[in-house]
Motif scaffolding. Structure first.
Motif, short mmCIF file in Angstrom:
data_model
loop_
_atom_site.label_atom_id
_atom_site.label_comp_id
_atom_site.label_asym_id
_atom_site.label_seq_id
_atom_site.Cartn_x
_atom_site.Cartn_y
_atom_site.Cartn_z
N SER A 1 30.89 39.34 34.46
CA SER A 1 30.14 40.36 35.19
C SER A 1 31.00 41.56 35.56
O SER A 1 30.49 42.65 35.78
N SER A 2 32.31 41.35 35.63
CA SER A 2 33.20 42.44 36.05
C SER A 2 33.25 43.55 35.02
O SER A 2 33.30 44.73 35.37
N ALA A 3 33.25 43.19 33.73
CA ALA A 3 33.19 44.17 32.63
C ALA A 3 34.10 45.37 32.88
O ALA A 3 33.69 46.52 32.81
N ASN A 4 35.37 45.10 33.22
CA ASN A 4 36.38 46.13 33.45
C ASN A 4 36.08 47.01 34.66
O ASN A 4 36.69 48.07 34.83
N MET A 5 35.13 46.59 35.50
CA MET A 5 34.85 47.36 36.71
C MET A 5 35.78 46.98 37.85
O MET A 5 36.05 47.80 38.73
N CYS A 6 36.24 45.72 37.85
CA CYS A 6 37.01 45.26 39.00
C CYS A 6 37.90 44.10 38.61
O CYS A 6 37.75 43.51 37.53
N PHE A 7 38.83 43.80 39.48
CA PHE A 7 39.67 42.61 39.35
C PHE A 7 38.94 41.44 40.00
O PHE A 7 38.40 41.58 41.10
N VAL A 8 38.92 40.30 39.33
CA VAL A 8 38.35 39.10 39.93
C VAL A 8 39.36 37.98 39.86
O VAL A 8 40.11 37.85 38.89
N GLY A 9 39.42 37.18 40.91
CA GLY A 9 40.34 36.06 40.95
C GLY A 9 39.88 35.02 41.94
O GLY A 9 39.06 35.28 42.82
N ARG A 10 40.41 33.82 41.76
CA ARG A 10 40.14 32.74 42.71
C ARG A 10 41.18 32.83 43.81
O ARG A 10 42.38 32.72 43.56
N ASN A 11 40.70 33.00 45.03
CA ASN A 11 41.60 33.23 46.14
C ASN A 11 41.92 31.95 46.89
O ASN A 11 42.38 31.98 48.01
#
Length: 250
Positions: free
Chosen positions: A156-166
């Motif tokens: 869903s991020s599609a280069n829009m944002c950084f996603v990670g498990r925190n």
């Protein structure tokens, strides 16, 4: 040695070896050109055994140098592959398959002790039923849900944002050069993908809540304030979240 420092050293080594190979090729080409275009020198080498022996030794040294440079590139290529695997192991969550807490902290550190840029937004996610899934179906199925939800966030991020498990059942989406539209688009994609997943998965459904923060004014001055506020809003009622952030859940 930090991951970033290791990458810097490898890049410098790569540049150094490339320059070394280019210089070697140029000098060798110049040497051959001089020998074959200077007829007196060519005849001297051909007729004088001592000079010919010296030239043979020099060319042998050149060949060995080329072989050593070639071996350096081969070993360096293997080293880079191993380093990429190590980097992936260090920066990726083994369960989720996306960036881990270390990677989240590395990104956050860029903004520590600095004024918060106006275009940074944050969304925190909480898998609210992971404890129940672990109790009823076991931790293996719980880990599968974490992996599936992580894949939804990543796609869903599609280069829009950084996603990670925190950590645990918490996930972070950090928008650099963000906007309300980007964050809304991301949330809409996540919502649609989760609904599709749940429609196809049977009894075990992904259930999540989120909290978002973006352009909060004077009450949020640092990156840690922004993340803390978005995390806090996970637990507020949806009406409060909508009033504070302006996001709508479909």
């Amino acid at each position: 040695m930090s991951v970033n420092r290791g990458k810097g050293i490898m890049k410098k080594f790569d540049v150094f070896k490339t320059i070394q190979l280019v210089l070697f090729i140029i000098l060798t080409a110049v040497g051959l050109y001089i020998i074959f275009t200077d007829h007196e020198l060519y005849q001297l080498i051909a007729n004088d055994p001592h000079i010919r022996a010296l030239c043979i030794l020099l060319w042998a040294a050149l060949v060995m140098t080329f072989l050593f440079i070639f071996m350096d590139f081969s070993l360096f290529s293997t080293f880079k592959k191993d380093y990429r695997e190590l980097d992936f192991a260090v920066s990726s969550d083994p369960v989720a398959g996306i960036a881990n807490r270390y990677s989240c902290d590395t990104l956050i550190e860029k903004y520590l002790d600095k004024p918060l840029p106006s275009d940074i937004g944050c969304i925190m996610f909480d898998l609210t039923n992971i404890g129940e899934v672990n109790r009823l179906w076991g931790h293996i199925r719980g880990n599968e849900m974490i992996y599936e939800f992580s894949g939804i966030l990543q796609s869903s991020s599609a280069n829009m944002c950084f996603v990670g498990r925190n950590g645990g059942n918490k996930f972070l989406a950090l928008f650099e050069n963000g906007s309300s539209q980007k964050m809304n688009t991301f949330l809409t994609r996540v919502d649609k993908k989760v609904k599709k997943h749940n429609a196809d998965s049977g009894d075990i459904q992904i259930q999540y809540e989120y909290g978002s923060a973006y352009r909060e004014g004077e009450k949020v001055k640092t990156i840690t304030d922004l993340i803390a506020l978005s995390n806090q809003r996970i637990y507020e009622s949806f009406d409060d979240v909508a009033a504070d952030s302006g996001f709508d859940r479909e």
